[in-house]
Design a protein around this motif. Structure first.
Motif, PDB file in Angstrom:
ATOM      1  N   VAL A   1       0.844  -1.192   0.000  1.00  0.00           N
ATOM      2  CA  VAL A   1       0.000   0.000   0.000  1.00  0.00           C
ATOM      3  C   VAL A   1       0.880   1.242   0.000  1.00  0.00           C
ATOM      4  O   VAL A   1       1.841   1.351   0.767  1.00  0.00           O
ATOM      5  CB  VAL A   1      -0.931   0.035   1.229  1.00  0.00           C
ATOM      6  N   SER A   2       0.548   2.183  -0.880  1.00  0.00           N
ATOM      7  CA  SER A   2       1.193   3.491  -0.909  1.00  0.00           C
ATOM      8  C   SER A   2       0.201   4.522  -0.406  1.00  0.00           C
ATOM      9  O   SER A   2      -0.993   4.458  -0.729  1.00  0.00           O
ATOM     10  CB  SER A   2       1.624   3.834  -2.335  1.00  0.00           C
ATOM     11  N   GLY A   3       0.686   5.468   0.396  1.00  0.00           N
ATOM     12  CA  GLY A   3      -0.222   6.480   0.915  1.00  0.00           C
ATOM     13  C   GLY A   3       0.508   7.549   1.693  1.00  0.00           C
ATOM     14  O   GLY A   3       1.708   7.791   1.494  1.00  0.00           O
ATOM     15  N   TYR A   4      -0.221   8.185   2.591  1.00  0.00           N
ATOM     16  CA  TYR A   4       0.323   9.250   3.423  1.00  0.00           C
ATOM     17  C   TYR A   4       0.114   8.918   4.885  1.00  0.00           C
ATOM     18  O   TYR A   4      -0.762   8.116   5.239  1.00  0.00           O
ATOM     19  CB  TYR A   4      -0.364  10.578   3.101  1.00  0.00           C
ATOM     20  N   LEU A   5       0.906   9.569   5.722  1.00  0.00           N
ATOM     21  CA  LEU A   5       0.831   9.343   7.156  1.00  0.00           C
ATOM     22  C   LEU A   5       0.809  10.677   7.877  1.00  0.00           C
ATOM     23  O   LEU A   5       1.682  11.529   7.649  1.00  0.00           O
ATOM     24  CB  LEU A   5       2.043   8.512   7.615  1.00  0.00           C
ATOM     25  N   TYR A   6      -0.201  10.859   8.718  1.00  0.00           N
ATOM     26  CA  TYR A   6      -0.210  12.029   9.595  1.00  0.00           C
ATOM     27  C   TYR A   6       0.561  11.660  10.852  1.00  0.00           C
ATOM     28  O   TYR A   6       0.155  10.790  11.616  1.00  0.00           O
ATOM     29  CB  TYR A   6      -1.637  12.454   9.954  1.00  0.00           C
ATOM     30  N   SER A   7       1.691  12.324  11.061  1.00  0.00           N
ATOM     31  CA  SER A   7       2.594  11.916  12.130  1.00  0.00           C
ATOM     32  C   SER A   7       2.446  12.720  13.405  1.00  0.00           C
ATOM     33  O   SER A   7       2.445  12.165  14.493  1.00  0.00           O
ATOM     34  CB  SER A   7       4.050  12.007  11.648  1.00  0.00           C
TER      35      SER A   7
ATOM     36  N   ARG B   1      -4.784   7.652  10.924  1.00  0.00           N
ATOM     37  CA  ARG B   1      -3.653   8.493  10.538  1.00  0.00           C
ATOM     38  C   ARG B   1      -3.090   8.099   9.168  1.00  0.00           C
ATOM     39  O   ARG B   1      -2.272   8.817   8.612  1.00  0.00           O
ATOM     40  CB  ARG B   1      -2.541   8.398  11.579  1.00  0.00           C
ATOM     41  N   HIS B   2      -3.497   6.952   8.653  1.00  0.00           N
ATOM     42  CA  HIS B   2      -3.006   6.457   7.372  1.00  0.00           C
ATOM     43  C   HIS B   2      -4.004   6.788   6.268  1.00  0.00           C
ATOM     44  O   HIS B   2      -5.177   6.413   6.357  1.00  0.00           O
ATOM     45  CB  HIS B   2      -2.795   4.951   7.426  1.00  0.00           C
ATOM     46  N   VAL B   3      -3.546   7.473   5.228  1.00  0.00           N
ATOM     47  CA  VAL B   3      -4.384   7.826   4.082  1.00  0.00           C
ATOM     48  C   VAL B   3      -3.879   7.037   2.876  1.00  0.00           C
ATOM     49  O   VAL B   3      -2.745   7.223   2.435  1.00  0.00           O
ATOM     50  CB  VAL B   3      -4.321   9.333   3.781  1.00  0.00           C
ATOM     51  N   LYS B   4      -4.710   6.176   2.360  1.00  0.00           N
ATOM     52  CA  LYS B   4      -4.299   5.279   1.282  1.00  0.00           C
ATOM     53  C   LYS B   4      -4.446   5.931  -0.095  1.00  0.00           C
ATOM     54  O   LYS B   4      -5.463   6.554  -0.389  1.00  0.00           O
ATOM     55  CB  LYS B   4      -5.136   3.993   1.340  1.00  0.00           C
ATOM     56  N   ILE B   5      -3.406   5.762  -0.930  1.00  0.00           N
ATOM     57  CA  ILE B   5      -3.495   6.139  -2.339  1.00  0.00           C
ATOM     58  C   ILE B   5      -3.924   4.931  -3.167  1.00  0.00           C
ATOM     59  O   ILE B   5      -4.889   4.985  -3.920  1.00  0.00           O
ATOM     60  CB  ILE B   5      -2.146   6.686  -2.850  1.00  0.00           C
ATOM     61  N   GLY B   6      -3.200   3.829  -3.042  1.00  0.00           N
ATOM     62  CA  GLY B   6      -3.527   2.637  -3.812  1.00  0.00           C
ATOM     63  C   GLY B   6      -2.701   1.464  -3.358  1.00  0.00           C
ATOM     64  O   GLY B   6      -1.861   1.571  -2.464  1.00  0.00           O
ATOM     65  N   HIS B   7      -2.936   0.313  -3.978  1.00  0.00           N
ATOM     66  CA  HIS B   7      -2.210  -0.900  -3.612  1.00  0.00           C
ATOM     67  C   HIS B   7      -1.781  -1.658  -4.863  1.00  0.00           C
ATOM     68  O   HIS B   7      -2.279  -1.411  -5.963  1.00  0.00           O
ATOM     69  CB  HIS B   7      -3.076  -1.804  -2.719  1.00  0.00           C
ATOM     70  N   GLY B   8      -0.849  -2.579  -4.670  1.00  0.00           N
ATOM     71  CA  GLY B   8      -0.370  -3.438  -5.738  1.00  0.00           C
ATOM     72  C   GLY B   8       0.439  -4.573  -5.156  1.00  0.00           C
ATOM     73  O   GLY B   8       0.403  -4.831  -3.952  1.00  0.00           O
ATOM     74  N   ARG B   9       1.192  -5.239  -6.002  1.00  0.00           N
ATOM     75  CA  ARG B   9       2.007  -6.361  -5.521  1.00  0.00           C
ATOM     76  C   ARG B   9       3.242  -5.872  -4.780  1.00  0.00           C
ATOM     77  O   ARG B   9       3.736  -6.524  -3.865  1.00  0.00           O
ATOM     78  CB  ARG B   9       2.438  -7.234  -6.694  1.00  0.00           C
ATOM     79  N   GLU B  10       3.762  -4.700  -5.180  1.00  0.00           N
ATOM     80  CA  GLU B  10       5.011  -4.170  -4.642  1.00  0.00           C
ATOM     81  C   GLU B  10       5.098  -2.699  -5.022  1.00  0.00           C
ATOM     82  O   GLU B  10       4.186  -2.141  -5.646  1.00  0.00           O
ATOM     83  CB  GLU B  10       6.196  -4.930  -5.232  1.00  0.00           C
ATOM     84  N   TYR B  11       6.229  -2.059  -4.668  1.00  0.00           N
ATOM     85  CA  TYR B  11       6.399  -0.632  -4.916  1.00  0.00           C
ATOM     86  C   TYR B  11       6.196  -0.258  -6.380  1.00  0.00           C
ATOM     87  O   TYR B  11       5.579   0.766  -6.695  1.00  0.00           O
ATOM     88  CB  TYR B  11       7.798  -0.189  -4.460  1.00  0.00           C
ATOM     89  N   SER B  12       6.712  -1.072  -7.297  1.00  0.00           N
ATOM     90  CA  SER B  12       6.653  -0.725  -8.722  1.00  0.00           C
ATOM     91  C   SER B  12       5.231  -0.510  -9.217  1.00  0.00           C
ATOM     92  O   SER B  12       5.009   0.254 -10.166  1.00  0.00           O
ATOM     93  CB  SER B  12       7.313  -1.823  -9.564  1.00  0.00           C
ATOM     94  N   ASP B  13       4.258  -1.161  -8.602  1.00  0.00           N
ATOM     95  CA  ASP B  13       2.863  -1.032  -9.041  1.00  0.00           C
ATOM     96  C   ASP B  13       2.229   0.280  -8.608  1.00  0.00           C
ATOM     97  O   ASP B  13       1.189   0.667  -9.163  1.00  0.00           O
ATOM     98  CB  ASP B  13       2.023  -2.189  -8.490  1.00  0.00           C
ATOM     99  N   VAL B  14       2.817   0.955  -7.617  1.00  0.00           N
ATOM    100  CA  VAL B  14       2.168   2.146  -7.053  1.00  0.00           C
ATOM    101  C   VAL B  14       3.143   3.300  -6.842  1.00  0.00           C
ATOM    102  O   VAL B  14       2.895   4.182  -6.016  1.00  0.00           O
ATOM    103  CB  VAL B  14       1.468   1.816  -5.708  1.00  0.00           C
ATOM    104  N   SER B  15       4.258   3.325  -7.579  1.00  0.00           N
ATOM    105  CA  SER B  15       5.216   4.425  -7.406  1.00  0.00           C
ATOM    106  C   SER B  15       4.516   5.755  -7.682  1.00  0.00           C
ATOM    107  O   SER B  15       3.763   5.880  -8.650  1.00  0.00           O
ATOM    108  CB  SER B  15       6.417   4.245  -8.337  1.00  0.00           C
TER     109      SER B  15
END
Length: 274
Positions: A193-199, A236-250
């Motif tokens: 999962v790629s996204g944002y984090l409110y820290s 606190r986690h805001v999701k952009i998208g998901h895939g198998r690994e980083y390359s799918d959601v860079s």
């Protein structure tokens, strides 16, 4: 929680570049755990912008700058409401047998998460068939959090998982690939999962896009685990998208002509109202 996000990606070139084409994955997803209230994409210089949904359902923008330019600035602004995530339903590990066939793509090896004896490599104990699956995955999350050290700049997007295992220092994408490797090796469907984090200063990985794992739990569905911060992915986690690994959601990747070697600056700001 309402999160306001501003993500700026800026490229500068020593010589003019032209025909710059970029894939931009920065639009947060709309799903049960979050609602996108607004999203705006600003590009300098003037660009042609189109969009489509990729294989995994993420909204992808295509940014094409035809004319010669010495800088490219892509700014994504979003307002997202995140919703409480209920605790997972207790379920024995053996219940996965009936669901694995539906999620093969999140069980098989991929280029950045290759096949291997990853549980043994990372010193992870194998679960018993009757053991509670959500509890075991939280134990795994804690184990990886303790085993590795978060160190910005210690790895790059191309660092192999085996190298991270040897040196033990990396960033959120490395922690995430490690947990994917172990989970899949144990037969748990798991996705990147790629996204944002409110820290607010207390969590790691908020200075850029963040990464965590979603595992499929019978009776619960997909649930996020964040080994970088030793926690579940909640409001606190805001999701952009998901895939198998980083390359799918860079977040941003592309090509261009000319320009020479470019310089990249990324700035991510997440503000929240609880």
């Amino acid at each position: 929680m309402r999160c306001e996000i501003r993500h700026t990606t800026e490229y500068r070139y020593k010589e003019p570049a032209w025909d710059s084409f970029n894939e931009v994955r920065l639009h947060p997803s709309n799903e049960a755990r979050q609602t996108v209230r607004s999203f705006h994409l600003h590009v300098e210089p003037e660009a042609e912008i189109t969009s489509h949904k990729d294989y995994f359902g993420a909204l992808v923008h295509h940014v094409h700058v035809h004319e010669a330019h010495t800088f490219l600035k892509i700014t994504a602004e979003a307002i997202v409401d995140t919703h409480p995530v209920p605790d997972p339903v207790p379920v024995p590990f053996s219940e996965l047998r009936g669901v694995r066939g539906r999620y093969t793509e999140f069980l098989v090896p991929s280029p950045r998460v290759p096949a291997g004896e990853w549980p043994e490599t990372f010193g992870v104990r194998r679960p018993l068939p009757h053991e509670d699956l959500p509890g075991y995955l939280m134990e795994l999350t804690s184990h990886l959090h303790r085993r590795f050290t978060y160190a910005a700049g210690a790895t790059s997007v191309s660092t192999p998982l085996a190298e991270f295992a040897r040196h033990g220092r990396g960033v959120c994408q490395d922690f995430t690939h490690a947990m994917l490797a172990v989970a899949r090796g144990l037969g748990v469907p798991a996705r990147y999962v790629s996204g944002y984090l409110y820290s607010s200063g207390g969590m790691l990985g908020a200075e850029a896009t963040h990464a965590w794992v979603e595992c499929f739990l019978p009776g619960t569905g997909w649930l996020g685990y964040d080994p970088t911060n030793n926690c579940l992915a909640r409001e606190r986690h805001v999701k952009i998208g998901h895939g198998r690994e980083y390359s799918d959601v860079s977040p941003v990747r592309g090509t261009y002509y000319g320009g020479g070697r470019g310089e990249l600056d990324v700035d991510v700001r997440v503000y929240a109202e609880q």
